[in-house]
Design a protein around this motif. Sequence first.
Motif, PDB file in Angstrom:
ATOM      1  N   ARG A 277     -18.954  26.117  -5.632  1.00 46.87           N
ATOM      2  CA  ARG A 277     -19.225  26.901  -4.422  1.00 46.87           C
ATOM      3  C   ARG A 277     -17.978  27.563  -3.844  1.00 46.87           C
ATOM      4  O   ARG A 277     -18.016  28.141  -2.768  1.00 46.87           O
ATOM      5  CB  ARG A 277     -19.879  26.008  -3.359  1.00 46.87           C
ATOM      6  N   ASP A 279     -15.124  30.253  -3.111  1.00 42.91           N
ATOM      7  CA  ASP A 279     -14.921  31.701  -3.145  1.00 42.91           C
ATOM      8  C   ASP A 279     -13.573  31.936  -3.811  1.00 42.91           C
ATOM      9  O   ASP A 279     -12.533  31.501  -3.304  1.00 42.91           O
ATOM     10  CB  ASP A 279     -14.920  32.267  -1.721  1.00 42.91           C
ATOM     11  N   PRO A 294     -17.658  38.089  -7.886  1.00 43.40           N
ATOM     12  CA  PRO A 294     -18.185  38.332  -6.540  1.00 43.40           C
ATOM     13  C   PRO A 294     -18.808  37.056  -5.965  1.00 43.40           C
ATOM     14  O   PRO A 294     -19.557  36.356  -6.653  1.00 43.40           O
ATOM     15  CB  PRO A 294     -19.250  39.424  -6.765  1.00 43.40           C
ATOM     16  N   PHE A 295     -18.486  36.771  -4.711  1.00 40.22           N
ATOM     17  CA  PHE A 295     -18.924  35.510  -4.112  1.00 40.22           C
ATOM     18  C   PHE A 295     -20.439  35.387  -4.093  1.00 40.22           C
ATOM     19  O   PHE A 295     -20.995  34.295  -4.319  1.00 40.22           O
ATOM     20  CB  PHE A 295     -18.357  35.383  -2.698  1.00 40.22           C
ATOM     21  N   GLU A 296     -21.137  36.483  -3.840  1.00 38.46           N
ATOM     22  CA  GLU A 296     -22.598  36.400  -3.800  1.00 38.46           C
ATOM     23  C   GLU A 296     -23.179  36.020  -5.158  1.00 38.46           C
ATOM     24  O   GLU A 296     -24.180  35.298  -5.258  1.00 38.46           O
ATOM     25  CB  GLU A 296     -23.223  37.711  -3.311  1.00 38.46           C
ATOM     26  N   ALA A 297     -22.522  36.461  -6.231  1.00 37.08           N
ATOM     27  CA  ALA A 297     -22.989  36.114  -7.582  1.00 37.08           C
ATOM     28  C   ALA A 297     -22.702  34.653  -7.907  1.00 37.08           C
ATOM     29  O   ALA A 297     -23.547  33.942  -8.467  1.00 37.08           O
ATOM     30  CB  ALA A 297     -22.326  37.019  -8.615  1.00 37.08           C
ATOM     31  N   LEU A 299     -22.212  32.221  -5.742  1.00 37.38           N
ATOM     32  CA  LEU A 299     -23.000  31.363  -4.859  1.00 37.38           C
ATOM     33  C   LEU A 299     -24.422  31.213  -5.399  1.00 37.38           C
ATOM     34  O   LEU A 299     -25.029  30.135  -5.307  1.00 37.38           O
ATOM     35  CB  LEU A 299     -23.026  31.948  -3.451  1.00 37.38           C
ATOM     36  N   ALA A 300     -24.949  32.276  -5.985  1.00 36.94           N
ATOM     37  CA  ALA A 300     -26.273  32.194  -6.619  1.00 36.94           C
ATOM     38  C   ALA A 300     -26.242  31.223  -7.798  1.00 36.94           C
ATOM     39  O   ALA A 300     -27.184  30.448  -8.011  1.00 36.94           O
ATOM     40  CB  ALA A 300     -26.723  33.580  -7.077  1.00 36.94           C
TER      41      ALA A 300
END
Length: 350
Positions: A277, A279, A294-297, A299-300
């Motif tokens: 998790r 960043d 990318p953090f959103e990727a 995190l998914a």
Amino acid sequence: MVFHIGVLWRLYEAKLLGGIKRISSVSGGSITAGMLGLKWRELSFEPANLENDFVPKVVEPLRRLAGETIDAEAFLLGHFLPGTVSERIARAYDDHLFKGATLQDLPDAPRFVINATNVQSGVLWRFMKPYMRDYRVGGVEKPRVPLAQAVAASSAFPPVLSPVELRLDSNAFKPNSGSDLQRPPFTTRVILTDGGVYDNLGLETAWKRYQTILVSDAGGKTQAEEEPHSDALRHAYRVLDLVDSQVRSLRKRQLIDSYKAKETDAAHRKGAYWGIRTDIKDYGLPNDETLDCPFEATLALAETPTRLKRMDDSLQERLINWGYAVCGAALRRHVQPNIPKGQFPYAGGV
């Protein structure tokens, strides 16, 4: 399990894996560690040979296991046919990975420590080549416990895959090796669950012995609930989940504080922490010195369920790439700044 494949890949490529003195694992990380330990003597630890030894001997068997669903069948058959859920999980691990190996097939060095939690004594149960023990119950020297059973105990995620039961002979224990519980039934019937219940980062078996600690964390996270259940059973489960989450947070905080402590402080440790998790930007490296994550990727990816369920090749490769990248960033920032940036093991990134 799969995230840690990428971590080991990066450590191997950075010429750091071969110099590690102790590998302490819990939960799904013990599946990866167990495979690494079994194949350790066959590895050259030369980056030029990575595709010829590490990949076929460690990566490919673990990926084949990740391509199978073994928990659902084990759960159903373990409840309706003879044999327990944990016995079926251990059998699957043995069929896919360990092929009858025992703890005696692990190398003498580095020391591999596969951690489980003793439900009876409430403390850590350690599986190792020289001995298995719980400081309260005592220890058995040179145990011939199947490697698959040790890994199944360490990864017995409650409540579905837990508990694992060891049937032992009291006479096998080293005399006077336990503090207060070296007696039946503690020495004849040992009830174990996931090592992460007691020590989610596997820190205890390395903390007092070593000054440089590398921690790789692929653990899950307790999610917020808008309308928590109020019935006794599900409410109790939610409360226990929150207690577990707080313990995890405190242990991680202790670790990070130790990295920041002054070198004259007894609590000071060198090393690095990275997690599924994390960043990657938090390491403060220039963009051209880290792989694109990318953090959103990522995190998914961190939301991937903790299951022994079939994972398609694309998801496996993205998780391996993410473990590789975040480990590399942590090493470059805190351990060895001059190691190469590296490139994703698989095309497509995260």
